[in-house]
Design a protein around this motif. Structure first.
Motif, PDB file in Angstrom:
ATOM      1  N   VAL A  42      63.731  38.804  29.083  1.00  0.00           N
ATOM      2  CA  VAL A  42      65.092  39.599  29.107  1.00  0.00           C
ATOM      3  C   VAL A  42      64.961  40.678  27.462  1.00  0.00           C
ATOM      4  N   GLY A  43      64.287  40.228  26.463  1.00  0.00           N
ATOM      5  CA  GLY A  43      65.107  40.832  25.190  1.00  0.00           C
ATOM      6  C   GLY A  43      63.794  41.613  25.010  1.00  0.00           C
ATOM      7  N   LEU A  44      62.606  41.819  26.100  1.00  0.00           N
ATOM      8  CA  LEU A  44      61.920  42.969  25.508  1.00  0.00           C
ATOM      9  C   LEU A  44      61.784  43.121  27.178  1.00  0.00           C
ATOM     10  N   ASP A  45      61.889  43.110  27.958  1.00  0.00           N
ATOM     11  CA  ASP A  45      62.399  44.327  28.554  1.00  0.00           C
ATOM     12  C   ASP A  45      63.889  45.154  28.603  1.00  0.00           C
ATOM     13  N   LEU A  46      64.252  44.508  28.153  1.00  0.00           N
ATOM     14  CA  LEU A  46      65.256  45.149  27.892  1.00  0.00           C
ATOM     15  C   LEU A  46      65.734  46.069  26.276  1.00  0.00           C
ATOM     16  N   SER A  47      64.304  45.905  26.121  1.00  0.00           N
ATOM     17  CA  SER A  47      63.993  47.407  24.465  1.00  0.00           C
ATOM     18  C   SER A  47      63.080  48.533  25.187  1.00  0.00           C
ATOM     19  N   LEU A  48      62.283  47.412  26.176  1.00  0.00           N
ATOM     20  CA  LEU A  48      61.539  48.389  26.228  1.00  0.00           C
ATOM     21  C   LEU A  48      62.181  49.271  27.193  1.00  0.00           C
ATOM     22  N   ARG A  49      62.765  48.649  28.071  1.00  0.00           N
ATOM     23  CA  ARG A  49      63.774  50.132  28.948  1.00  0.00           C
ATOM     24  C   ARG A  49      64.084  50.946  28.008  1.00  0.00           C
ATOM     25  N   ASP A  50      64.931  50.397  27.411  1.00  0.00           N
ATOM     26  CA  ASP A  50      66.333  50.762  25.550  1.00  0.00           C
ATOM     27  C   ASP A  50      65.748  52.116  25.563  1.00  0.00           C
ATOM     28  N   ARG A  51      64.146  51.853  24.746  1.00  0.00           N
ATOM     29  CA  ARG A  51      63.423  52.844  23.509  1.00  0.00           C
ATOM     30  C   ARG A  51      62.707  53.918  24.734  1.00  0.00           C
ATOM     31  N   PRO A 110      66.698  39.486  19.304  1.00  0.00           N
ATOM     32  CA  PRO A 110      67.254  40.836  19.288  1.00  0.00           C
ATOM     33  C   PRO A 110      68.921  40.750  19.716  1.00  0.00           C
ATOM     34  N   ASP A 111      68.872  42.335  19.395  1.00  0.00           N
ATOM     35  CA  ASP A 111      70.190  42.554  19.165  1.00  0.00           C
ATOM     36  C   ASP A 111      70.761  42.878  20.645  1.00  0.00           C
ATOM     37  N   TYR A 112      70.937  41.210  21.412  1.00  0.00           N
ATOM     38  CA  TYR A 112      71.322  41.546  22.768  1.00  0.00           C
ATOM     39  C   TYR A 112      72.485  42.187  23.452  1.00  0.00           C
ATOM     40  N   ALA A 113      73.785  42.080  22.159  1.00  0.00           N
ATOM     41  CA  ALA A 113      75.006  42.766  22.484  1.00  0.00           C
ATOM     42  C   ALA A 113      74.405  44.429  22.758  1.00  0.00           C
ATOM     43  N   ARG A 114      73.845  45.132  21.498  1.00  0.00           N
ATOM     44  CA  ARG A 114      73.086  45.993  22.639  1.00  0.00           C
ATOM     45  C   ARG A 114      72.797  46.321  23.509  1.00  0.00           C
ATOM     46  N   LEU A 115      71.203  45.356  23.447  1.00  0.00           N
ATOM     47  CA  LEU A 115      70.642  45.803  25.055  1.00  0.00           C
ATOM     48  C   LEU A 115      71.158  45.720  26.203  1.00  0.00           C
ATOM     49  N   PHE A 116      72.275  44.144  26.371  1.00  0.00           N
ATOM     50  CA  PHE A 116      72.587  44.219  26.968  1.00  0.00           C
ATOM     51  C   PHE A 116      73.967  45.551  27.700  1.00  0.00           C
ATOM     52  N   GLY A 117      74.237  45.605  26.625  1.00  0.00           N
ATOM     53  CA  GLY A 117      75.187  46.741  26.630  1.00  0.00           C
ATOM     54  C   GLY A 117      75.270  47.936  28.012  1.00  0.00           C
ATOM     55  N   ARG A 118      73.534  48.271  27.345  1.00  0.00           N
ATOM     56  CA  ARG A 118      73.083  49.783  28.397  1.00  0.00           C
ATOM     57  C   ARG A 118      73.295  49.143  29.754  1.00  0.00           C
ATOM     58  N   ALA A 119      72.945  48.196  29.966  1.00  0.00           N
ATOM     59  CA  ALA A 119      73.735  47.917  31.541  1.00  0.00           C
ATOM     60  C   ALA A 119      74.743  47.509  32.319  1.00  0.00           C
ATOM     61  N   GLY A 120      75.850  47.795  30.873  1.00  0.00           N
ATOM     62  CA  GLY A 120      77.000  48.089  31.278  1.00  0.00           C
ATOM     63  C   GLY A 120      77.412  45.987  31.022  1.00  0.00           C
ATOM     64  N   ILE A 121      76.517  45.469  30.758  1.00  0.00           N
ATOM     65  CA  ILE A 121      77.392  43.901  30.159  1.00  0.00           C
ATOM     66  C   ILE A 121      77.769  43.829  29.250  1.00  0.00           C
ATOM     67  N   LEU A 122      78.994  42.801  29.013  1.00  0.00           N
ATOM     68  CA  LEU A 122      79.200  42.457  27.177  1.00  0.00           C
ATOM     69  C   LEU A 122      78.642  40.942  27.183  1.00  0.00           C
ATOM     70  N   VAL A 123      78.033  41.381  26.079  1.00  0.00           N
ATOM     71  CA  VAL A 123      78.000  39.380  25.220  1.00  0.00           C
ATOM     72  C   VAL A 123      79.424  39.158  24.261  1.00  0.00           C
ATOM     73  N   ARG A 124      79.879  38.285  24.814  1.00  0.00           N
ATOM     74  CA  ARG A 124      81.166  37.829  23.919  1.00  0.00           C
ATOM     75  C   ARG A 124      81.000  36.673  23.648  1.00  0.00           C
ATOM     76  N   ALA A 125      81.136  36.069  22.499  1.00  0.00           N
ATOM     77  CA  ALA A 125      81.443  34.700  21.691  1.00  0.00           C
ATOM     78  C   ALA A 125      82.748  34.466  21.916  1.00  0.00           C
ATOM     79  N   ASN A 126      83.424  33.738  21.673  1.00  0.00           N
ATOM     80  CA  ASN A 126      85.006  33.046  22.091  1.00  0.00           C
ATOM     81  C   ASN A 126      85.877  32.533  20.740  1.00  0.00           C
ATOM     82  N   THR A 127      85.207  34.216  20.317  1.00  0.00           N
ATOM     83  CA  THR A 127      85.818  33.934  18.565  1.00  0.00           C
ATOM     84  C   THR A 127      87.432  33.913  19.209  1.00  0.00           C
TER      85      THR A 127
END
Ligand SMILES: [Zn+2]
Length: 623
Positions: free
Chosen positions: A409-418, A484-501
């Motif tokens: 998923v990290g490589l897929d989103l990175s390729l789509r992102d760039r 990979p910077d998942y927060a930014r990559l998933f963000g492109r698809a409107g998906i939030l990566v959140r920790a339970n801080t």
């Protein structure tokens, strides 16, 4: 000149002699006079046996399963004779081998083999069927690996058992052939009564036949429903690669045993898959079809796009590969992705599959110890391997399925992102297919052009149009220890990566109720508050935060009732000694993936387009 002449004569012998031998097939006859007692009777005939010792072997490994399995242990009553039935002298150089030194041109072998484990690796025989994974059951001979094979399945009296297999049909419905030993070993066979369905699905070049054979305790309409799901999966997966592989015999067979006494498993083969589960179509449809999507993706990725480290498969040793993050991991990414695209899984379930993987590699201490390549090489120790002594794998190992899913998923989103969606992981898989899979085969059962890790970097550089990107991605995330910077990559698809801080966390502990308190039953994660406080597997917690504990569930509540940063006093018992410590609680690092719209934020047009291009069906829009 004389020298030349000698060489010529030598070559002539070398080419002619093995060819003459190679034409006589090895013949097997399988029968089941004591099926209820889990026994199979095997008779094997080796003809035109060349002079010298005949080395008969039981396998120690099985295609697609990477640990050693000592299949010889269940073999007994071995009789080795000449053509007339006269016993031949046999020596035993090791536990897996029977050597016959003095013999004529024909050697007959008969033996019984016990099998009562229903999964993708072993032999399972009972009154309802014989589920035969060949390496667990078949004795073979060194030097005979390239000879064709004839195999006949004898029905137990009073049954109407049929065979589901990728083997080539022979002269009658119970006789089959294989071009060589590799193909035979890769051809598990279900011999029993099952429900059979089939369909065809064309691509631009061929119209393969797909068969679905199900041995289960459910109903025929359930098999019809499952077959519709299988058809949707098959069509969707094909669009990743652009075409189906050229299945030998133009047929692919799904062989499912969904029976209460089965063990959950899925195993890929060139033109078939074995699917086993103790559950049922009615109770567990999504899990079962996730396995189906995974195994079918393997028909390209691993069966034909194959790492050099696994080609050819070695039946005498453990098979080690540094590429299972791709072979298994990317396949595990494409399982849920295929279901999501085919409309068989909702967005929430797909994101749950992704966040499990992303969270594991983001939080596991093992990531710093071994790279994804090194984790792949541990497969012989973890893939259905058993050990009596303890390991600390919970702290030193991340499954290549999990890490590979996160990399996929990290490589897929990175390729789509760039590339703004112009280049995707599907393009990478298709490029691997055209370079390593499509060139096909010279000998059935063998892959002509297996890949190395350098080949993968090369293809990724070409697909991305940027060799530096490929080099960097491999160095940091695949051969290195970064995430990979998942927060930014998933963000492109409107998906939030959140920790339970702001939720307190003591570490992911596996706990069990115990007469004296609550026992820690698995490794305490390195670096977690519990680890830094000195807690260890097998410690029994007596009081937590001053409160006596007797149930595992109470411990979690006592942790989350505090704030991150607060100390948590713990009294525990270790091997008869009472001890105490204080844990410094931290922010819960565990992640969830949430669509922005569910978090009350707007989904922008750009995010929606990015998400749709990624997750919507290619099959439904193009015929
Ligand atoms: Zn797999």
């Amino acid at each position: 000149m004389a020298r030349r002449h000698t060489v010529f004569a030598f070559l002539l012998v070398l080419f002619l002699q093995p060819r003459a031998f190679a034409q006589t097939p090895v013949a097997y006859r399988l029968s089941f006079p004591e099926a209820a007692h889990h026994l199979m009777q095997v008779e094997a005939t080796f003809t035109t046996v060349p002079p010298g010792p005949l080395e008969l072997r039981m396998s120690r490994s099985s295609p697609g399963r990477y640990a050693l399995h000592e299949f010889a242990k269940n073999v007994f009553d071995v009789r080795i004779t000449d053509e007339a039935g006269k016993a031949l002298a046999v020596s035993r150089p090791n536990p897996h081998e029977w050597d016959v030194t003095e013999h004529a041109e024909t050697v007959r072998v008969s033996y019984k083999v016990f099998g009562d484990r229903l999964d993708g690796t072993y032999l399972a025989v009972d009154a309802s069927h014989a589920h035969i994974n060949m390496p667990a059951a078949i004795m073979w001979a060194r030097g005979f690996e390239r000879r064709p094979v004839m195999i006949r399945f004898e029905r137990p009296t009073g049954t109407s058992w049929r065979v589901a297999t990728q083997l080539t049909p022979g002269n009658d419905p119970q006789s089959f052939t294989a071009p060589n030993l590799q193909y035979l070993m890769d051809s598990p066979s279900e011999f029993g009564t099952f429900t059979l369905r089939s369909f065809t699905a064309p691509d631009d070049r061929r119209t393969p036949v797909f068969r679905v054979a199900v041995h289960h305790t459910g109903t025929d309409p359930e098999v019809d429903g499952l077959t519709r799901d299988v058809e949707a999966i098959v069509r969707e997966a094909r669009h990743v690669f652009g075409e189906y592989p050229p299945f030998e015999g133009n047929t692919y067979t799904f062989i499912a045993d969904y029976l209460p006494w089965a063990h959950g498993d899925g195993m890929e083969h060139r033109n078939s898959t074995i699917l086993t589960s103790p559950s049922s179509i009615q109770a567990d449809r999504v899990d079962l079809i996730d396995t189906i999507a995974h195994e079918f993706f393997h028909t390209w990725n691993i069966e034909r796009i194959r790492p050099k480290s696994l080609e050819p498969f070695n039946f005498e040793e453990a098979n080690m590969s540094g590429e299972l993050w791709l072979g298994e991991g990317f396949t595990s990414y494409y399982g849920p992705l295929t279901l999501k695209r085919a409309g068989l899984m909702n967005l929430r379930s797909f994101l749950r599959a992704m966040d499990e993987a992303v969270e594991t590699i983001a939080t596991s201490p093992a990531r710093q110890i071994r790279s994804a390549v090194e984790m792949s090489r541990l497969a012989p120790f973890v893939d259905a391997a058993t050990s009596i002594d303890q390991t600390n794998f919970a702290n030193t190992y991340i499954s290549y399925y999990t890490w590979g899913t996160a990399l996929g998923v990290g490589l897929d989103l990175s390729l789509r992102d760039r590339s703004d969606g112009k280049v995707t992981l599907d393009d990478f898989m298709r490029a691997l297919w055209s370079r390593f899979g499509r060139p096909g085969i010279d000998v059935p059962g063998y892959v002509k052009t297996p890949y190395t890790i350098d080949d993968l970097k090369d293809v990724l550089g070409t697909v991305a149009g940027d060799a530096e990107f490929a080099k960097d991605f491999f160095a940091r995330y695949i051969e290195g220890h970064e995430v990979p910077d998942y927060a930014r990559l998933f963000g492109r698809a409107g998906i939030l990566v959140r920790a339970n801080t702001d939720r307190a966390f003591a570490g992911e502990l596996t706990l069990q109720d115990d007469p004296t308190g609550v026992r820690i039953t698995a490794d305490v994660p390195y670096g977690s508050p519990a680890y830094l406080g000195g807690l260890e597997r097998e410690d029994v917690l007596v009081t937590v935060g001053g409160t006596k504990v007797t149930r595992a569930a109470e411990v979690g509540k006592l942790v989350t009732s505090r704030k991150p940063g607060e100390p948590l006093p713990v009294v525990y018992e270790r091997r008869g000694m009472r001890m105490s410590t204080a844990l410094t609680l931290v922010d819960d690092p565990r992640l969830t993936l949430t669509p922005v719209e569910e978090a009350g934020q707007p989904l922008t047009d750009a995010q929606r387009r990015f998400r749709e291009a990624w997750l919507s069906s290619a099959a439904r829009n193009s015929f």
